[in-house]
Motif scaffolding. Sequence first.
Motif, PDB file in Angstrom:
ATOM      1  N   MET A  54       0.988   3.491  -1.563  1.00 32.50           N
ATOM      2  CA  MET A  54       1.580   2.166  -1.654  1.00 32.50           C
ATOM      3  C   MET A  54       1.661   1.508  -0.270  1.00 32.50           C
ATOM      4  O   MET A  54       1.705   0.290  -0.183  1.00 32.50           O
ATOM      5  N   ASN A  55       1.634   2.332   0.786  1.00 34.89           N
ATOM      6  CA  ASN A  55       1.703   1.768   2.139  1.00 34.89           C
ATOM      7  C   ASN A  55       0.491   0.902   2.459  1.00 34.89           C
ATOM      8  O   ASN A  55       0.616  -0.135   3.112  1.00 34.89           O
ATOM      9  N   TYR A  56      -0.697   1.343   2.013  1.00 35.72           N
ATOM     10  CA  TYR A  56      -1.903   0.532   2.232  1.00 35.72           C
ATOM     11  C   TYR A  56      -1.775  -0.816   1.524  1.00 35.72           C
ATOM     12  O   TYR A  56      -2.138  -1.858   2.074  1.00 35.72           O
ATOM     13  N   LEU A  57      -1.288  -0.776   0.296  1.00 34.41           N
ATOM     14  CA  LEU A  57      -1.146  -2.006  -0.487  1.00 34.41           C
ATOM     15  C   LEU A  57      -0.193  -2.975   0.207  1.00 34.41           C
ATOM     16  O   LEU A  57      -0.513  -4.153   0.390  1.00 34.41           O
ATOM     17  N   ILE A  58       0.941  -2.498   0.631  1.00 38.99           N
ATOM     18  CA  ILE A  58       1.933  -3.351   1.302  1.00 38.99           C
ATOM     19  C   ILE A  58       1.369  -3.879   2.619  1.00 38.99           C
ATOM     20  O   ILE A  58       1.493  -5.074   2.922  1.00 38.99           O
ATOM     21  N   SER A  59       0.724  -3.003   3.403  1.00 37.54           N
ATOM     22  CA  SER A  59       0.148  -3.429   4.683  1.00 37.54           C
ATOM     23  C   SER A  59      -0.929  -4.491   4.477  1.00 37.54           C
ATOM     24  O   SER A  59      -0.975  -5.489   5.196  1.00 37.54           O
ATOM     25  N   GLY A  60      -1.790  -4.289   3.495  1.00 41.15           N
ATOM     26  CA  GLY A  60      -2.846  -5.249   3.214  1.00 41.15           C
ATOM     27  C   GLY A  60      -2.296  -6.586   2.758  1.00 41.15           C
ATOM     28  O   GLY A  60      -2.772  -7.644   3.182  1.00 41.15           O
ATOM     29  N   LEU A  61      -1.286  -6.559   1.908  1.00 42.93           N
ATOM     30  CA  LEU A  61      -0.677  -7.806   1.436  1.00 42.93           C
ATOM     31  C   LEU A  61      -0.011  -8.558   2.585  1.00 42.93           C
ATOM     32  O   LEU A  61      -0.150  -9.783   2.703  1.00 42.93           O
TER      33      LEU A  61
END
Length: 188
Positions: free
Chosen positions: A1-8
């Motif tokens: 989920m960290n990648y998703l949050i960072s990308g957003l």
Amino acid sequence: MNYLISGLLLFVVLHSLRIVVPSFRDRLIAGLGKPLWFSIHGVLSLVSLWLIAAGYGESRQSPLWIWFPPLWLNHVTLLLMLVSFVYLVGGLVPGSHIRRFVRAPVTFGVILWSTAHLLSNPTTADMLLFGTFFVWALLLQRHVLSRPHQPASATLSRTLLALAGALAAYLLVLFWLHSALIGVSPLS
């Protein structure tokens, strides 16, 4: 989920500079020059999309369901997606009536796209992904609507081109691209 949050976060920050801190963005462009600025912006945009895709794919391995949508919502989603493609493509075709009469049609298309996906994708990752795009597009739309609007001229041929392009893009995504890129058929 960290990648998703960072990308957003990266995507929203990059694509909100013009609205939130326009003078800072202008200074960056002046200092770096337009070609370098747009190259950096493009690369960072691709990185943000990669992070979003990787994070979303990772979160789909162990989803946390918030609710279970009724089957009929899939039909509503498919219809909203068709309309969103009309706004997305119509906003990109100069001289279309969609672009003439609708303020920020691409942004409105993103609002419809995210709404459609929020209706039929009820996991926490879905809420985070599509909810972020929904809120961001709403704020962007509010900003655009606050500015004066000077409608450009439009022709029927350009409007028909936009509608044909929207239908072609919709069918391509519906029958092939969504499954190929996301791994899920919208028709299943």
